[in-house]
Design a protein around this motif. Structure first.
Motif, PDB file in Angstrom:
ATOM      1  N   UNK A  72      33.018  -6.235 -15.292  1.00  0.00           N
ATOM      2  CA  UNK A  72      33.971  -6.684 -16.307  1.00  0.00           C
ATOM      3  C   UNK A  72      34.843  -5.538 -16.792  1.00  0.00           C
ATOM      4  N   UNK A  73      36.018  -5.901 -17.306  1.00  0.00           N
ATOM      5  CA  UNK A  73      36.860  -4.950 -18.016  1.00  0.00           C
ATOM      6  C   UNK A  73      37.080  -5.470 -19.433  1.00  0.00           C
ATOM      7  N   UNK A  74      37.474  -4.578 -20.302  1.00  0.00           N
ATOM      8  CA  UNK A  74      37.714  -4.950 -21.699  1.00  0.00           C
ATOM      9  C   UNK A  74      39.217  -5.057 -21.944  1.00  0.00           C
ATOM     10  N   UNK A  75      39.645  -6.230 -22.388  1.00  0.00           N
ATOM     11  CA  UNK A  75      41.059  -6.459 -22.680  1.00  0.00           C
ATOM     12  C   UNK A  75      41.280  -6.574 -24.181  1.00  0.00           C
ATOM     13  N   UNK A  76      42.462  -6.178 -24.606  1.00  0.00           N
ATOM     14  CA  UNK A  76      42.874  -6.338 -25.995  1.00  0.00           C
ATOM     15  C   UNK A  76      44.157  -7.147 -26.030  1.00  0.00           C
ATOM     16  N   UNK A  77      44.127  -8.261 -26.731  1.00  0.00           N
ATOM     17  CA  UNK A  77      45.302  -9.114 -26.911  1.00  0.00           C
ATOM     18  C   UNK A  77      45.829  -8.903 -28.320  1.00  0.00           C
ATOM     19  N   UNK A  78      47.088  -8.520 -28.434  1.00  0.00           N
ATOM     20  CA  UNK A  78      47.694  -8.257 -29.734  1.00  0.00           C
ATOM     21  C   UNK A  78      48.661  -9.382 -30.097  1.00  0.00           C
ATOM     22  N   UNK A 103      44.403  -8.459 -33.538  1.00  0.00           N
ATOM     23  CA  UNK A 103      43.917  -7.834 -32.311  1.00  0.00           C
ATOM     24  C   UNK A 103      42.616  -8.507 -31.881  1.00  0.00           C
ATOM     25  N   UNK A 104      42.596  -9.040 -30.685  1.00  0.00           N
ATOM     26  CA  UNK A 104      41.431  -9.739 -30.149  1.00  0.00           C
ATOM     27  C   UNK A 104      40.915  -8.970 -28.950  1.00  0.00           C
ATOM     28  N   UNK A 105      39.641  -8.584 -28.997  1.00  0.00           N
ATOM     29  CA  UNK A 105      39.041  -7.772 -27.943  1.00  0.00           C
ATOM     30  C   UNK A 105      37.981  -8.599 -27.230  1.00  0.00           C
ATOM     31  N   UNK A 106      38.007  -8.602 -25.895  1.00  0.00           N
ATOM     32  CA  UNK A 106      37.043  -9.391 -25.151  1.00  0.00           C
ATOM     33  C   UNK A 106      36.836  -8.799 -23.764  1.00  0.00           C
ATOM     34  N   UNK A 107      35.645  -9.033 -23.197  1.00  0.00           N
ATOM     35  CA  UNK A 107      35.304  -8.607 -21.846  1.00  0.00           C
ATOM     36  C   UNK A 107      35.473  -9.784 -20.899  1.00  0.00           C
ATOM     37  N   UNK A 108      35.962  -9.506 -19.701  1.00  0.00           N
ATOM     38  CA  UNK A 108      36.252 -10.592 -18.767  1.00  0.00           C
ATOM     39  C   UNK A 108      36.085 -10.109 -17.329  1.00  0.00           C
TER      40      UNK A 108
END
Length: 241
Positions: A199-205, A215-220
């Motif tokens: 998985x990588x960690x993404x940040x959606x702003x 800011x939403x942080x999640x692994x996918x």
């Protein structure tokens, strides 16, 4: 006041802090034996010298790097991924001390299943690399069907655990608990490897006050990353710049 006297005062102050309030000074990050690790935790040796455009075949790529295959399952492309480490953070415990870096290699094949082009990149460059690849790849109508769903592991302040992102015509919905209108999505970045090596960690702003969390942080997982970025290229391309 001379520099030695100032240093002595700072050292004495730090010692007093430790004695009086029990706060320990931070421990250092130290070098460790370098290693590269695959999905299953096995130590690997990575050599990409065989990757030559017009020469290496998909069969060779699979034989050499199949252990790193993220499961993209697309006939024209292979994505390999592994983690490497050469430092330990002594402020952490157990396996958490290992400071991991994610490595990716994206290989595209031509009609004869030979390497057309390839790119190795770190996680921090993942969005730009995938966006560049998608810009030259042919359209895939199956990926444009909406809504879509991708599984993510949210790591926000107010919510945590596995959930689903529903990618709709007008918004991104976190399984009914949080709805982000597409015009509010300002930027998506990759900030490193996730809790799992696959998985990588993404940040959606988000940019407008109507969104509760900016800011939403999640692994996918990587295949779902590609689905999300394809969706944003179609519906909100400015978020990938």
């Amino acid at each position: 006041m001379t520099m030695p006297k100032r240093l002595a005062i700072l050292v004495a102050g730090g010692a007093a802090c430790v004695l009086n309030c029990g706060c320990a000074p931070p421990l250092p990050v130290i070098p460790a034996t370098p290693k590269k690790v695959g999905y299953g935790g096995e130590v690997r040796s990575v050599d990409l010298a065989f990757l030559r455009s017009g020469s290496a075949t998909r069969q060779e790529v699979q034989a050499q790097l199949g252990w790193s295959d993220v499961g993209l399952n697309r006939p024209s492309v292979f994505w390999g991924r592994w983690r490497s480490s050469s430092f330990l953070d002594l402020n952490r415990w157990g396996d958490q001390r290992i400071l991991w870096r994610g490595h990716n290699v994206l290989v595209e094949f031509d009609e004869s299943s030979r390497v057309k082009r390839f790119q190795e990149f770190a996680d921090k460059n993942l969005v730009a690399a995938v966006n560049g690849w998608l810009s030259t790849a042919g359209p895939n109508s199956a990926e444009k069907r909406l809504p879509q769903e991708v599984v993510v592991r949210v790591r926000g302040k107010n919510r945590r655990g596995e959930t689903r992102l529903v990618l709709g015509e007008e918004s991104i919905n976190f399984e009914g608990t949080l709805n982000v209108p597409l015009p509010n999505v300002s930027h998506v970045t990759c900030t490193g490897t996730g809790a799992s090596p696959s998985e990588v960690r993404l940040t959606l702003q988000a940019e407008r006050p109507s969104v509760a969390e900016k800011e939403l942080v999640f692994d996918v997982e990587i295949p779902d990353v590609v689905s999300l970025l394809e969706f944003l290229r179609l519906k909100r391309p400015s978020a990938l710049r």
